[in-house]
Scaffold this active site. Structure first.
Site, PDB file in Angstrom:
ATOM      1  N   GLU A 186       8.039  -0.546  15.635  1.00 40.63           N
ATOM      2  CA  GLU A 186       6.770  -0.732  14.919  1.00 40.63           C
ATOM      3  C   GLU A 186       7.015  -1.071  13.457  1.00 40.63           C
ATOM      4  O   GLU A 186       8.046  -0.722  12.904  1.00 40.63           O
ATOM      5  CB  GLU A 186       5.971   0.590  14.881  1.00 40.63           C
ATOM      6  CG  GLU A 186       5.870   1.304  16.162  1.00 40.63           C
ATOM      7  CD  GLU A 186       4.964   2.533  16.060  1.00 40.63           C
ATOM      8  OE1 GLU A 186       4.805   3.080  14.955  1.00 40.63           O
ATOM      9  OE2 GLU A 186       4.437   2.911  17.105  1.00 40.63           O
ATOM     10  N   LYS A 235       6.745  -0.380   9.572  1.00 38.74           N
ATOM     11  CA  LYS A 235       6.543   0.813   8.738  1.00 38.74           C
ATOM     12  C   LYS A 235       5.612   0.392   7.602  1.00 38.74           C
ATOM     13  O   LYS A 235       6.015  -0.291   6.665  1.00 38.74           O
ATOM     14  CB  LYS A 235       7.868   1.326   8.182  1.00 38.74           C
ATOM     15  CG  LYS A 235       7.710   2.621   7.391  1.00 38.74           C
ATOM     16  CD  LYS A 235       9.060   3.209   7.053  1.00 38.74           C
ATOM     17  CE  LYS A 235       8.939   4.616   6.478  1.00 38.74           C
ATOM     18  NZ  LYS A 235       8.150   4.703   5.266  1.00 38.74           N
ATOM     19  N   ASP A 259       3.444   0.359   4.383  1.00 37.74           N
ATOM     20  CA  ASP A 259       3.648   0.976   3.075  1.00 37.74           C
ATOM     21  C   ASP A 259       2.309   1.446   2.523  1.00 37.74           C
ATOM     22  O   ASP A 259       1.678   0.776   1.716  1.00 37.74           O
ATOM     23  CB  ASP A 259       4.301  -0.043   2.139  1.00 37.74           C
ATOM     24  CG  ASP A 259       4.910   0.627   0.925  1.00 37.74           C
ATOM     25  OD1 ASP A 259       4.952   1.871   0.892  1.00 37.74           O
ATOM     26  OD2 ASP A 259       5.343  -0.089   0.021  1.00 37.74           O
ATOM     27  N   TYR A 308      -1.037   5.057  14.241  1.00 38.87           N
ATOM     28  CA  TYR A 308       0.252   4.950  14.919  1.00 38.87           C
ATOM     29  C   TYR A 308       0.595   6.180  15.758  1.00 38.87           C
ATOM     30  O   TYR A 308       1.658   6.273  16.324  1.00 38.87           O
ATOM     31  CB  TYR A 308       1.392   4.622  13.951  1.00 38.87           C
ATOM     32  CG  TYR A 308       1.540   5.567  12.765  1.00 38.87           C
ATOM     33  CD1 TYR A 308       1.829   6.912  12.918  1.00 38.87           C
ATOM     34  CD2 TYR A 308       1.392   5.076  11.465  1.00 38.87           C
ATOM     35  CE1 TYR A 308       1.967   7.757  11.842  1.00 38.87           C
ATOM     36  CE2 TYR A 308       1.529   5.913  10.375  1.00 38.87           C
ATOM     37  CZ  TYR A 308       1.813   7.255  10.570  1.00 38.87           C
ATOM     38  OH  TYR A 308       1.935   8.086   9.502  1.00 38.87           O
ATOM     39  N   LYS A 325      14.923   1.075   6.616  1.00 35.85           N
ATOM     40  CA  LYS A 325      14.321   0.629   5.357  1.00 35.85           C
ATOM     41  C   LYS A 325      14.813  -0.778   5.021  1.00 35.85           C
ATOM     42  O   LYS A 325      15.986  -1.081   5.194  1.00 35.85           O
ATOM     43  CB  LYS A 325      14.718   1.585   4.220  1.00 35.85           C
ATOM     44  CG  LYS A 325      13.987   2.918   4.267  1.00 35.85           C
ATOM     45  CD  LYS A 325      12.547   2.738   3.803  1.00 35.85           C
ATOM     46  CE  LYS A 325      11.965   4.017   3.271  1.00 35.85           C
ATOM     47  NZ  LYS A 325      11.863   4.096   1.847  1.00 35.85           N
ATOM     48  N   CYS A 334      -2.862 -11.259 -33.156  1.00 39.15           N
ATOM     49  CA  CYS A 334      -3.335 -11.853 -31.911  1.00 39.15           C
ATOM     50  C   CYS A 334      -2.998 -13.350 -31.883  1.00 39.15           C
ATOM     51  O   CYS A 334      -3.347 -14.070 -32.815  1.00 39.15           O
ATOM     52  CB  CYS A 334      -4.844 -11.648 -31.786  1.00 39.15           C
ATOM     53  SG  CYS A 334      -5.557 -12.516 -30.379  1.00 39.15           S
ATOM     54  N   CYS A 347      -6.562 -15.306 -32.039  1.00 34.15           N
ATOM     55  CA  CYS A 347      -7.514 -15.321 -33.156  1.00 34.15           C
ATOM     56  C   CYS A 347      -6.884 -14.904 -34.479  1.00 34.15           C
ATOM     57  O   CYS A 347      -7.534 -14.977 -35.522  1.00 34.15           O
ATOM     58  CB  CYS A 347      -8.712 -14.417 -32.847  1.00 34.15           C
ATOM     59  SG  CYS A 347      -8.301 -12.671 -32.920  1.00 34.15           S
ATOM     60  N   CYS A 362      -6.055  -6.314 -29.331  1.00 30.94           N
ATOM     61  CA  CYS A 362      -6.602  -7.159 -30.392  1.00 30.94           C
ATOM     62  C   CYS A 362      -7.933  -6.509 -30.778  1.00 30.94           C
ATOM     63  O   CYS A 362      -8.795  -6.303 -29.924  1.00 30.94           O
ATOM     64  CB  CYS A 362      -6.844  -8.583 -29.883  1.00 30.94           C
ATOM     65  SG  CYS A 362      -7.914  -9.539 -30.969  1.00 30.94           S
ATOM     66  N   CYS A 414     -12.979 -12.072 -30.866  1.00 33.82           N
ATOM     67  CA  CYS A 414     -11.801 -12.861 -30.484  1.00 33.82           C
ATOM     68  C   CYS A 414     -12.199 -13.837 -29.369  1.00 33.82           C
ATOM     69  O   CYS A 414     -12.738 -13.424 -28.339  1.00 33.82           O
ATOM     70  CB  CYS A 414     -10.697 -11.933 -30.001  1.00 33.82           C
ATOM     71  SG  CYS A 414      -9.310 -12.807 -29.247  1.00 33.82           S
TER      72      CYS A 414
HETATM   73  S1  IVH Z   1       5.508   8.006  12.464  1.00 34.01           S
HETATM   74  C1  IVH Z   1       6.593  12.231  13.051  1.00 34.01           C
HETATM   75  N1  IVH Z   1       5.000   5.432  12.276  1.00 34.01           N
HETATM   76  O1  IVH Z   1       6.166   6.676   6.935  1.00 34.01           O
HETATM   77  C2  IVH Z   1       6.476  10.793  12.800  1.00 34.01           C
HETATM   78  N2  IVH Z   1       5.105   6.690  10.274  1.00 34.01           N
HETATM   79  O2  IVH Z   1       8.512   7.964   5.783  1.00 34.01           O
HETATM   80  C3  IVH Z   1       5.781  10.530  11.554  1.00 34.01           C
HETATM   81  N3  IVH Z   1       4.662   5.398   8.251  1.00 34.01           N
HETATM   82  O3  IVH Z   1       4.783   9.878   6.726  1.00 34.01           O
HETATM   83  C4  IVH Z   1       5.411   9.223  11.211  1.00 34.01           C
HETATM   84  N4  IVH Z   1       4.327   3.465   9.248  1.00 34.01           N
HETATM   85  O4  IVH Z   1       3.260   7.861   6.284  1.00 34.01           O
HETATM   86  C5  IVH Z   1       5.175   6.584  11.613  1.00 34.01           C
HETATM   87  N5  IVH Z   1       4.542   3.154  12.266  1.00 34.01           N
HETATM   88  C6  IVH Z   1       4.703   4.290  11.606  1.00 34.01           C
HETATM   89  C7  IVH Z   1       4.608   4.368  10.209  1.00 34.01           C
HETATM   90  C8  IVH Z   1       4.825   5.592   9.572  1.00 34.01           C
HETATM   91  C9  IVH Z   1       4.359   4.104   8.083  1.00 34.01           C
HETATM   92  C10 IVH Z   1       4.820   6.372   7.159  1.00 34.01           C
HETATM   93  C11 IVH Z   1       4.131   7.683   7.371  1.00 34.01           C
HETATM   94  C12 IVH Z   1       5.213   8.696   7.302  1.00 34.01           C
HETATM   95  C13 IVH Z   1       6.232   7.992   6.465  1.00 34.01           C
HETATM   96  C14 IVH Z   1       7.612   8.555   6.645  1.00 34.01           C
END
Ligand code: IVH
Length: 675
Positions: free
Chosen positions: A114, A116, A118, A224, A312, A406, A409, A424, A429
């Site tokens: 999946e 991740k 942000d 998720y 990551k 500035c 102006c 400024c 201005c």
């Molecule tokens: S699973 C026990 N799935 O990443 C499993 N987390 O660094 C917990 N996050 O706290 C999370 N996408 O806020 C899961 N597809 C995803 C995610 C995800 C983002 C975040 C989530 C978690 C953090 C951990």
């Protein structure tokens, strides 16, 4: 420094950054630098088991919730974090280790791969199908009750069908990159703090005391995980995602079930290659065991599950030449230094300009014109200069200094003690005026077409505009004589401004750029008070008593209407013919004609031609001058144009009379057509 001292130092530093990131929503360093500190601490703790501690930041999640306006919520099951890997080798090793622990063939273990997201983690509890409570992760055990704010997020179902008892849905709240950029532009226009990246913007938006502020931010939720007893009804993670999608939750459509470690790595590489094509921002890939029984066998540590891992992704960085450092002046007078760069491709787009934020940032990064600099996108969105690359043997320019005056102006630039921004101070201005007017005419405000930066600049330079009110008294003859204008464009500009005089008060309030007042608060205030005089005279208590308007917004509005400049500006706007009123129910009307073309011919009682067309546009429609097959309907007033009526008849386009116009505006339809 001894190992023990270094461990203590790292723990203190990481705890400080946890607070900045999780509690204050304002990170002090890039995520990658933070990750590097955690890695070092982990390595030291692994090599020196005697230094381990259950309270070490490597064993805990997030940051404890300290002073907060939100009630605490104890999670039924802790909300855990994820362990990270930073390379494909480590990912393969994790996959093989996991297979071994399950006594399974590494080529046959099923994983879900999946994105991740942000953003920030959220738990939403439904009781008998009704959204009952939503909470942030907090320290994993206790989070914050943000139910009222979560109810304002459009794509969170309020109700889910066939879900008796308690159902907990976990996922991530996030801002799409383009929404984030638009939101930061609005923050900038309003003179408010800009956010460092989409994650912090999402967190800052969710953790608002005033739900109307959250409502004005384009947050989304991606589910998720299904937590709690309900999960036991399913055998596989992918089935829980299907169920979530059927309930109406957004789940990541790119998630795949794969078999074996090799296929898992391949799918995670796919995400790396497509990270900039997704509609949300990702900082990695999450790999989970798909089989829920297998998950149960592996269990979790106090911090993270053993059945999942996050790979990551590093931020993308490029080097390029810094051509110059310049300063731009915003609507509030804030002077922001920025880097002019030789264009370079970074993270999916070409970057030629990058913000340097403020004076201290330039000094800290010690970047100078001519330097070779490293550029990346903060949170993968906002271009920023990280620092310069040493080039032995090359002479650098002298250190850059913030200008004292500035650039637009010539007035002094002032930085107040204890503040990081420089301003400024000249209220007149031209650069500030330019940005104020462009904002006043923007879509969210009076939506007057034709007043872009370049044209407004010309009008200011020619001495024709000194204030927003001057837009309404422009003479087409004078404008036509300016370079680049003709008779036609001059008339269009003047007509567009004239038509905007009846813009509802709520949108004028947005255009005035009152601190903290966005479209939602503006509408609530305009509807409650009806016209600008009542709003301007309102005591603080009655502003605060408007449902959905919190004390911060109320205070700012109250202050704004006590400033002499405000009262002068309002008098000028009134003299220019602005109505500055809000009809009851104005909020509801906005979308009744979305995407529909309504042609008006003849006069309609109670409306000038411009007002009738403005009313259509205010409701999301267009008001073209001729009838076509795409026309939704033709409003036939007194003394209509015969050609238009005939054309409508030929094409079978419905015609309505002036009496049905109100109902058209209000509901988008009408009760009976003309015979
Ligand atoms: S699973 C026990 N799935 O990443 C499993 N987390 O660094 C917990 N996050 O706290 C999370 N996408 O806020 C899961 N597809 C995803 C995610 C995800 C983002 C975040 C989530 C978690 C953090 C951990």
């Amino acid at each position: 420094m001894s190992v023990a001292e270094r461990v203590a130092e790292l723990r203190a530093e990481i705890a400080r950054h946890n607070r900045a990131y999780y509690v204050e929503d304002a990170p002090l360093i890039p995520d990658a630098d933070y990750d590097a500190m955690v890695l070092e601490l982990r390595a030291l703790e692994a090599a020196h088991p005697e230094l381990r501690s259950p309270t070490s930041v490597t064993e805990t999640v997030g940051a404890p919730v300290t002073s907060t306006p939100f009630a605490p919520v104890v999670h039924a099951e802790p909300m855990l974090s994820l362990d990270n890997v930073f390379s494909v080798e480590d990912l393969v090793a994790w996959g093989e280790r996991t297979a071994r622990a399950l006594e399974a063939d590494p080529g046959a273990v099923r994983f879900a791969v999946e994105p991740k997201i942000d953003g920030l983690a959220l738990s939403i509890v439904y009781l008998d199908g009704e959204l009952a409570r939503a909470a942030t992760r907090g320290d994993g055990r206790v989070g914050e009750d943000v139910t009222a704010n979560v109810r304002t997020i459009d794509n969170v179902p309020r109700r889910i069908a066939d879900a008796p008892g308690r159902v907990e849905v976990r996922g991530e709240v996030f801002l799409a990159p383009e929404d984030f950029l638009a939101m930061n532009a609005r923050q900038r226009e309003r003179g408010e703090r800009e956010f460092a990246n989409p994650r912090n913007a999402a967190a800052g938006s969710l953790r608002q005391k005033d739900p109307s502020v959250t409502a004005s931010r384009p947050l989304s939720f991606l589910a998720y995980q299904l937590a709690g007893e309900i999960e036991a009804r399913f055998a596989a993670h992918m089935d829980t995602l299907t169920c979530l999608a059927e309930w109406g939750f957004l789940v990541a459509p790119e998630t795949r079930r794969v078999e074996g470690v090799a296929a898992m790595v391949e799918r995670s590489d796919w995400f790396e290659g497509h990270r900039h094509d997704l509609r949300y921002q990702i900082d990695g890939i999450v790999i989970k065991l798909d089989d829920l029984a297998e998950r149960a066998r592996l269990g979790s540590t106090s911090r993270a599950p053993r059945w999942a891992i996050a790979r990551k992704l590093p931020p993308e960085e490029r080097t390029t030449r810094l051509v110059a450092i310049e300063v731009s002046i915003g609507r509030t007078g804030r002077a922001t230094p920025y880097a002019v760069l030789e264009p370079v491709a970074v993270a999916g787009s070409t970057v030629a300009l990058a913000t340097l934020h403020n004076e201290d940032q330039v000094a800290l990064k010690d970047v100078r014109p001519g330097d070779l600099v490293i550029v990346r996108k903060a949170g993968d969105v906002i271009p920023e200069v990280v620092g310069h690359v040493a080039e032995p043997g090359r002479r650098r320019a002298r250190a850059w200094h913030f200008p004292t005056h500035c650039p637009e102006c010539g007035a002094p630039l002032v930085r107040r003690e204890g503040e990081s921004d420089t301003y400024c101070v000249n209220r007149n201005c031209p650069a500030q005026l330019l940005q104020q007017i462009v904002h006043f005419c923007s879509r969210a405000a009076l939506d007057i077409e034709g007043f872009g930066e370049q044209r407004v600049g010309q009008l200011i330079e020619a001495g024709l505009v000194h204030d927003v009110a001057d837009l309404f008294g422009l003479d087409p003859g004078t404008i036509a004589s300016l370079e680049g204008f003709g008779e036609l464009s001059a008339h269009q500009l003047v007509d567009a401004a004239r038509a905007a005089r009846e813009t509802p008060l709520s949108r004028v309030l947005v255009g005035l750029g009152i601190r903290h007042v966005g479209p939602v608060a503006a509408r609530l205030l305009a509807q409650r008070f009806g016209d600008v005089d009542a709003l301007a005279a309102a005591p603080l208590e009655s502003l605060e008593s408007v449902e959905g308007v919190g004390p911060v917004i109320a205070g700012s509005v109250h202050l704004y209407f006590r400033e002499p400049e405000t009262l002068e500006r309002l008098a000028r706007l009134k003299a220019a013919g602005l109505t500055l009123r809000e009809a009851a129910g104005e909020a509801r009307v906005s979308a009744t004609l979305a995407g529909r073309a309504v042609v008006v011919t003849g006069t309609i009682e109670g409306y000038s031609r411009e007002a009738a067309e403005a009313a259509i546009r205010a409701r999301g429609g267009t008001a073209p001058g001729s009838v076509s097959t795409k026309t939704y309907c033709v409003v036939v007033g007194d003394a209509p144009g015969a050609a238009k009526v005939r054309r409508a008849e030929e094409l079978g386009v419905p015609r309505i009379d002036a009496g049905q116009f109100e109902s058209l505006l209000e509901t988008g339809s009408w009760t009976a057509t003309l015979a």
